[in-house]
Scaffold this motif. Structure first.
Motif, PDB file in Angstrom:
ATOM      1  N   VAL A  16       0.705  -1.095  -0.118  1.00 26.40           N
ATOM      2  CA  VAL A  16      -0.031  -0.447  -0.028  1.00 26.40           C
ATOM      3  C   VAL A  16       1.248   1.118  -0.123  1.00 26.40           C
ATOM      4  N   ILE A  17       1.929   1.075   1.276  1.00 28.77           N
ATOM      5  CA  ILE A  17       2.881   2.307   0.634  1.00 28.77           C
ATOM      6  C   ILE A  17       3.629   1.995  -0.541  1.00 28.77           C
ATOM      7  N   VAL A  18       3.733   1.316  -1.078  1.00 27.80           N
ATOM      8  CA  VAL A  18       4.728   1.561  -2.226  1.00 27.80           C
ATOM      9  C   VAL A  18       3.769   2.090  -3.788  1.00 27.80           C
ATOM     10  N   THR A  19       2.292   1.809  -3.545  1.00 31.13           N
ATOM     11  CA  THR A  19       1.433   2.014  -4.173  1.00 31.13           C
ATOM     12  C   THR A  19       0.870   3.908  -4.737  1.00 31.13           C
ATOM     13  N   SER A  20       1.651   4.272  -2.911  1.00 31.60           N
ATOM     14  CA  SER A  20       0.906   5.403  -2.744  1.00 31.60           C
ATOM     15  C   SER A  20       2.437   6.425  -2.937  1.00 31.60           C
ATOM     16  N   ARG A  21       3.621   5.831  -2.853  1.00 32.08           N
ATOM     17  CA  ARG A  21       4.836   6.818  -3.616  1.00 32.08           C
ATOM     18  C   ARG A  21       4.638   7.296  -4.794  1.00 32.08           C
ATOM     19  N   VAL A  22       4.156   5.619  -5.959  1.00 34.00           N
ATOM     20  CA  VAL A  22       4.279   5.622  -7.021  1.00 34.00           C
ATOM     21  C   VAL A  22       3.300   6.572  -7.257  1.00 34.00           C
ATOM     22  N   LYS A  23       2.304   6.348  -7.143  1.00 37.48           N
ATOM     23  CA  LYS A  23       0.966   7.283  -7.861  1.00 37.48           C
ATOM     24  C   LYS A  23       1.568   8.692  -7.105  1.00 37.48           C
ATOM     25  N   VAL A  62       3.393  13.519 -17.585  1.00 39.22           N
ATOM     26  CA  VAL A  62       2.959  12.335 -17.222  1.00 39.22           C
ATOM     27  C   VAL A  62       1.136  12.804 -16.644  1.00 39.22           C
ATOM     28  N   LYS A  63       0.532  12.393 -17.991  1.00 41.37           N
ATOM     29  CA  LYS A  63      -1.354  12.445 -17.428  1.00 41.37           C
ATOM     30  C   LYS A  63      -1.179  11.701 -16.643  1.00 41.37           C
ATOM     31  N   SER A  64      -0.907  11.233 -14.680  1.00 38.27           N
ATOM     32  CA  SER A  64      -1.311  10.478 -14.594  1.00 38.27           C
ATOM     33  C   SER A  64      -2.793   9.700 -13.747  1.00 38.27           C
ATOM     34  N   PHE A  65      -3.561  10.586 -13.910  1.00 37.82           N
ATOM     35  CA  PHE A  65      -5.074  10.088 -13.362  1.00 37.82           C
ATOM     36  C   PHE A  65      -5.843   9.042 -14.437  1.00 37.82           C
ATOM     37  N   ASP A  66      -5.021   9.051 -15.437  1.00 33.85           N
ATOM     38  CA  ASP A  66      -5.587   7.802 -16.641  1.00 33.85           C
ATOM     39  C   ASP A  66      -4.611   6.973 -16.189  1.00 33.85           C
ATOM     40  N   ILE A  67      -3.554   6.372 -14.962  1.00 29.31           N
ATOM     41  CA  ILE A  67      -2.927   5.493 -14.849  1.00 29.31           C
ATOM     42  C   ILE A  67      -3.443   5.083 -13.459  1.00 29.31           C
ATOM     43  N   ALA A  91       4.662  10.095  -6.658  1.00 33.27           N
ATOM     44  CA  ALA A  91       5.449  10.508  -8.223  1.00 33.27           C
ATOM     45  C   ALA A  91       4.657  10.876  -9.447  1.00 33.27           C
ATOM     46  N   LEU A  92       4.226  10.160  -9.693  1.00 34.46           N
ATOM     47  CA  LEU A  92       3.315  10.040 -11.248  1.00 34.46           C
ATOM     48  C   LEU A  92       2.969  11.651 -11.111  1.00 34.46           C
ATOM     49  N   LEU A  93       2.009  11.607  -9.698  1.00 30.00           N
ATOM     50  CA  LEU A  93       1.271  12.912  -9.828  1.00 30.00           C
ATOM     51  C   LEU A  93       1.991  14.756 -10.534  1.00 30.00           C
TER      52      LEU A  93
END
Length: 194
Positions: free
Chosen positions: A128-135, A144-149, A137-139
């Motif tokens: 969960v922490i890794v997912t949050s960090r990746v999201k 990168v248009k990260s809302f579509d990822i 970083a993409l934001l």
């Protein structure tokens, strides 16, 4: 009733204004036609895609063998991408059939993966922490248009799914995710928008 003729200056002004208008009109006709800008997605398409996504999520929640799973649904012009993790192959197959049956769906790209052996509470928290960090970083990445990822993580393996504009955004998304602490590997399942 009698009508007075306008003064001489006013009578000359009217034909001059008409002539100027005609010149502008003729000048506009001689220009090369502009290439129309066609939006890649209209407001109507976005609403339709949102409705399709909602219908799929609702149908998945109504099925008792699937409702407990965490499945991400991305829709673009009727094309659907399913991502996340499932306990059994039968759940993956059923989720794909449910999504395909929804009105408005033109295709389903099923990227659901098997979880494998149960993860510990600590491992789940780390994911969960890794997912949050990746999201995050993409934001923070302007290229990168990260809302579509969508980002899902299982035991440090990060899965990127969704729609992006071009290969450069895919490459940048992978590079950004790979630089995040706790990421062991990246599974690129991003699709270029049509």
């Amino acid at each position: 009733m009698t009508y007075a003729l306008p003064p001489l200056a006013a009578r000359r002004l009217v034909p001059a204004a008409v002539a100027a208008s005609l010149l502008l009109l003729l000048g506009a006709c001689n220009r090369a036609p502009e290439t129309p800008v066609t939006p890649t997605t209209s407001v109507g398409n976005q609403i339709d895609d949102t409705v399709i996504t909602t219908r799929i999520k609702t149908a998945l929640l109504e099925d008792p063998s699937i409702k407990s799973l965490s499945i991400d649904v991305e829709t673009r012009k009727g094309e659907v991408i399913l991502s996340g993790h499932a306990d059994q192959q039968s759940q993956i197959d059923l989720a794909g059939r449910i999504a395909t049956a929804v009105v408005g769906v033109s295709s389903v790209d099923n990227h659901l993966a098997l979880k494998g052996p149960s993860a510990s509470v600590g491992q789940t928290t780390d994911d969960v922490i890794v997912t949050s960090r990746v999201k995050t970083a993409l934001l923070n990445e302007p290229l990168v248009k990260s809302f579509d990822i969508s980002v899902t993580t299982l035991k440090g393996d990060v899965r990127l799914t969704g729609f992006v504009n071009n290969q450069a955004q895919i490459d940048r998304s992978i590079a950004v995710a790979r630089a995040v602490e706790g990421v062991h590997s990246i599974h690129d399942e991003l699709t270029i928008k049509k």
